[in-house]
Motif scaffolding. Structure first.
Motif, PDB file in Angstrom:
ATOM      1  N   UNK A   1     -48.055  23.305   2.288  1.00 43.10           N
ATOM      2  CA  UNK A   1     -46.593  23.326   2.391  1.00 43.10           C
ATOM      3  C   UNK A   1     -46.154  24.103   3.625  1.00 43.10           C
ATOM      4  N   UNK A   2     -46.803  25.235   3.884  1.00 42.74           N
ATOM      5  CA  UNK A   2     -46.471  26.018   5.080  1.00 42.74           C
ATOM      6  C   UNK A   2     -46.782  25.221   6.342  1.00 42.74           C
ATOM      7  N   UNK A   3     -47.912  24.516   6.334  1.00 43.78           N
ATOM      8  CA  UNK A   3     -48.294  23.713   7.497  1.00 43.78           C
ATOM      9  C   UNK A   3     -47.314  22.573   7.725  1.00 43.78           C
ATOM     10  N   UNK A   4     -46.782  22.011   6.630  1.00 39.84           N
ATOM     11  CA  UNK A   4     -45.826  20.918   6.746  1.00 39.84           C
ATOM     12  C   UNK A   4     -44.515  21.413   7.373  1.00 39.84           C
TER      13      UNK A   4
ATOM     14  N   UNK B   1     -36.635   7.069  13.006  1.00 37.38           N
ATOM     15  CA  UNK B   1     -37.116   7.784  11.824  1.00 37.38           C
ATOM     16  C   UNK B   1     -38.630   7.698  11.698  1.00 37.38           C
ATOM     17  N   UNK B   2     -39.192   6.492  11.889  1.00 32.77           N
ATOM     18  CA  UNK B   2     -40.638   6.316  11.750  1.00 32.77           C
ATOM     19  C   UNK B   2     -41.383   7.114  12.809  1.00 32.77           C
ATOM     20  N   UNK B   3     -40.876   7.074  14.045  1.00 32.35           N
ATOM     21  CA  UNK B   3     -41.528   7.805  15.123  1.00 32.35           C
ATOM     22  C   UNK B   3     -41.522   9.298  14.892  1.00 32.35           C
ATOM     23  N   UNK B   4     -40.428   9.803  14.325  1.00 27.92           N
ATOM     24  CA  UNK B   4     -40.332  11.238  14.065  1.00 27.92           C
ATOM     25  C   UNK B   4     -41.340  11.655  12.991  1.00 27.92           C
ATOM     26  N   UNK B   5     -41.361  10.918  11.882  1.00 30.72           N
ATOM     27  CA  UNK B   5     -42.281  11.272  10.800  1.00 30.72           C
ATOM     28  C   UNK B   5     -43.731  11.113  11.237  1.00 30.72           C
ATOM     29  N   UNK B   6     -44.008  10.121  12.059  1.00 29.34           N
ATOM     30  CA  UNK B   6     -45.368   9.958  12.586  1.00 29.34           C
ATOM     31  C   UNK B   6     -45.745  11.146  13.468  1.00 29.34           C
ATOM     32  N   UNK B   7     -44.771  11.653  14.244  1.00 28.85           N
ATOM     33  CA  UNK B   7     -45.041  12.801  15.104  1.00 28.85           C
ATOM     34  C   UNK B   7     -45.342  14.052  14.278  1.00 28.85           C
ATOM     35  N   UNK B   8     -44.609  14.230  13.186  1.00 30.40           N
ATOM     36  CA  UNK B   8     -44.877  15.361  12.297  1.00 30.40           C
ATOM     37  C   UNK B   8     -46.268  15.222  11.683  1.00 30.40           C
ATOM     38  N   UNK B   9     -46.601  14.014  11.239  1.00 29.56           N
ATOM     39  CA  UNK B   9     -47.906  13.780  10.615  1.00 29.56           C
ATOM     40  C   UNK B   9     -49.047  14.049  11.589  1.00 29.56           C
TER      41      UNK B   9
ATOM     42  N   UNK C   1     -45.216  22.023  11.040  1.00 31.45           N
ATOM     43  CA  UNK C   1     -45.328  20.772  11.802  1.00 31.45           C
ATOM     44  C   UNK C   1     -43.953  20.186  12.079  1.00 31.45           C
ATOM     45  N   UNK C   2     -43.042  20.287  11.112  1.00 31.72           N
ATOM     46  CA  UNK C   2     -41.673  19.809  11.307  1.00 31.72           C
ATOM     47  C   UNK C   2     -40.984  20.587  12.424  1.00 31.72           C
ATOM     48  N   UNK C   3     -41.052  21.906  12.351  1.00 33.73           N
ATOM     49  CA  UNK C   3     -40.377  22.745  13.350  1.00 33.73           C
ATOM     50  C   UNK C   3     -41.031  22.583  14.719  1.00 33.73           C
ATOM     51  N   UNK C   4     -42.359  22.481  14.744  1.00 38.71           N
ATOM     52  CA  UNK C   4     -43.069  22.310  16.018  1.00 38.71           C
ATOM     53  C   UNK C   4     -42.744  20.972  16.677  1.00 38.71           C
ATOM     54  N   UNK C   5     -42.516  19.958  15.871  1.00 37.69           N
ATOM     55  CA  UNK C   5     -42.166  18.648  16.429  1.00 37.69           C
ATOM     56  C   UNK C   5     -40.838  18.725  17.183  1.00 37.69           C
ATOM     57  N   UNK C   6     -39.849  19.365  16.561  1.00 38.24           N
ATOM     58  CA  UNK C   6     -38.562  19.540  17.241  1.00 38.24           C
ATOM     59  C   UNK C   6     -38.722  20.473  18.433  1.00 38.24           C
ATOM     60  N   UNK C   7     -39.582  21.498  18.313  1.00 41.91           N
ATOM     61  CA  UNK C   7     -39.854  22.392  19.444  1.00 41.91           C
ATOM     62  C   UNK C   7     -40.388  21.627  20.645  1.00 41.91           C
TER      63      UNK C   7
END
Length: 579
Positions: A531-534, A566-574, A537-543
């Motif tokens: 959960x912490x990593x998720x 939306x798909x590109x963003x979630x793929x980037x987080x993943x 990853x979300x914050x780092x993607x926007x960073x």
């Protein structure tokens, strides 16, 4: 052997509607079921299924949450008259005259009341967002509200007995008819408000004539979906006058007319103010708050907000307008409020007048204040309450609860946080124009919705905040504070899924919060770490400047932004989770 993280405790999943549901399904596939071996209790809370089950699915959702303790709720539609008609046409076997209120109303209040939960909304601490403050100083926007009627001219008091509040109506027949009843305990606040439909119509004529005379774009805001028998009555009367008497003149002058739910509209206008507008807010308690805010903004503007904003909404008691009885008067007559057999108040109403009876539970108020102070103490926050104590006995009970809770916390060794009590308008102004470093703003339901949406919009997007619903028994429900994104969903359908524009950050953060809570309760370190990593990853993607269109130009380095759907963003987080 599976490399998935094993989770023994079930997670309740409440599905929703439209674009939010498209995003939710991808999030569950990408970040939950593909990575975790976890039992899911899935319930379809879509508008259509609420109708088909006659609201039973909402009862099922509450039972599941109370049984399992942790859940995630997606945004769901609250249908308007047109949408309800379309759904009934799709299901001719359903008798639209015999529907339970849960079948058509917003499920949010029923779920919060069912689990006894209050809401805390906080900004997600993105490091790479730097929102350009809108230019407000000197902006030519005027707020117009009704001077009389409504909660301003309500009768309200604290119940002097434990018993039943009855709302009675005496019409032409002379026989009293019971419109509504509810139980109250001694000390519980209750309130009766009405709006004279002729006064509403007179205000509408003045409002539209003023907009035309001053050549202003027109904005009208009410909460007609949740308070259909009160705000909805006003909206219908106002828009009938607009369509009949003023629409042609407005269009001929090249002016525009916008209706929106008041919380969404307040967020839109404060964060992106038009050049010249007349903003109509008929509900005078809300209208006066927004009038004072706009006057303050025109004079001083909006400062850079370096601190995160937290808002706590009191909803467990089902109080204020959201837990009200509201309906138009069926004929001319007299309304009477009877408490434990004694008549407390009577007033005349005319056919079509909007009626609202609301109450709250002092025990639930105390639980909420306790939750507010505990949260503030744990996180080192200052607390700013907004109460109208000078003429609202209804609000005085909150003041008493604050005193009692502070004393109890001190006796148990918990240091009570510093706090202030101010008028709700001052509370809103402070939150927007003079935000302290680390503050928590408690508000009742309708104010909480408005405050939350404004704050989120100023934070960059409605998708850059988290929402946590916590009950006294520990039930936790996590959700995104935004809606279903109806316009984006229409575009998604029109393009056969090719254009999927939606910021799923808040929904993904809610999932991470829920997983973190499950991990903490089960002492599952692997799940907590995930959960912490998720979240990271979300914050780092926007960073990294990878953002959806709603955040365009809002990062610290707009030149290096990469816009994705939306798909590109979630793929980037993943991808950051597997890197």
């Amino acid at each position: 052997m599976s490399n998935k993280i094993r989770v023994d405790a079930p997670l309740v999943i409440l599905h929703g509607d439209e674009m939010a549901q498209v995003a939710f399904e991808k999030i569950l596939d990408t970040f939950v079921t593909s990575r975790l071996e976890i039992p899911l209790v899935e319930i379809d809370l879509s508008a259509e299924n609420r109708l088909v089950t006659n609201g039973q699915v909402i009862v099922d959702a509450v039972e599941a949450l109370r049984e399992h303790g942790v859940g995630i709720k997606n945004a769901g539609m609250t249908v308007n008259r047109t949408q309800l008609g379309e759904l009934l046409a799709k299901h001719p076997e359903i008798d639209g005259t015999r529907l339970h209120p849960l079948a058509t109303r917003s499920p949010n209040g029923a779920i919060r009341k069912g689990i006894g939960g209050n809401i805390t909304r906080e900004d997600i601490e993105f490091r790479n967002l730097k929102v350009s403050r809108p230019e407000w100083i000197g902006r030519d926007i005027e707020v117009d509200t009704m001077e009389t009627g409504g909660i301003k001219d309500s009768f309200n008091e604290l119940s002097r007995a434990t018993g039943v509040v009855k709302l009675m109506f005496v019409g032409a027949s002379g026989d009293p008819v019971e419109l509504h009843r509810r139980e109250v305990n001694k000390g519980d606040p209750w309130l009766l408000a009405t709006n004279d439909v002729e006064d509403v119509k007179a205000w509408a004529h003045r409002f539209f004539q003023r907009a035309i005379g001053e050549k202003r774009d027109i904005y009208l805001g009410l909460k007609d979906t949740v308070i259909a028998g009160y705000d909805g009555v006003m909206r219908a009367a106002i828009e009938e006058i607009f369509d009949r008497d003023y629409r042609e003149q407005v269009e001929a002058l090249g002016l525009s007319y916008h209706y929106e739910l008041i919380d969404a509209q307040a967020a839109r206008l404060v964060a992106n103010p038009p050049e010249r507008a007349l903003w109509g807010v008929p509900d005078n308690t809300t209208g006066r708050k927004l009038y004072k805010l706009v006057e303050e903004l025109k004079r001083y503007g909006i400062p850079d907000r370096k601190a995160q904003v937290s808002i706590s909404r009191m909803s467990a008691g089902g109080g204020d307008q959201y837990g009200s009885f509201n309906a138009p008067a069926s004929e001319d007559g007299i309304l009477k409020v009877i408490v434990d057999g004694e008549e407390k108040h009577a007033r005349r109403v005319r056919k079509g007048d909007a009626i609202l009876l609301m109450s709250n539970d002092q025990a639930a108020i105390k639980d909420w204040v306790l939750q507010v102070f505990r949260d503030a103490s744990r996180k080192g926050k200052e607390v700013y309450f907004g109460l109208k104590r000078e003429y609202m006995e209804y609000d005085e009970v909150f003041s008493t609860a604050i005193t009692d809770v502070r004393r109890e916390l001190a006796e148990t060794g918990t240091p009570p946080p510093s706090f202030m009590i101010m008028r709700p308008s001052s509370q809103l102004i402070k939150m927007i124009t003079d935000p302290p470093r680390n503050a928590l703003y408690p508000a009742q339901n309708l104010d909480g919705d408005i405050f939350s949406d404004i704050s989120a919009a100023l934070g960059g997007s409605l998708a850059t905040a988290s929402s946590i619903i916590e009950s006294k028994d520990g039930t936790m429900l996590f959700e995104a504070p935004h809606g279903t994104a109806h316009d984006l969903y229409l575009k998604y359908l029109e393009t056969d899924g090719q254009e999927a524009h939606f910021n799923s950050s808040a929904l993904l953060f809610a999932v991470a919060n829920a997983l973190e809570t499950l991990g903490e309760r089960d002492e599952n370190d692997a799940l907590i770490d995930y959960a912490h990593a998720l979240k990271a990853a979300l914050i780092d993607t926007v960073d990294a400047g990878i953002i959806t269109g709603d955040l365009k130009g809002k990062t610290r380095d707009p030149a290096s932004e990469t816009l994705v759907d939306m798909h590109g963003f979630l793929d980037a987080v993943a991808s950051r989770l597997t890197a």
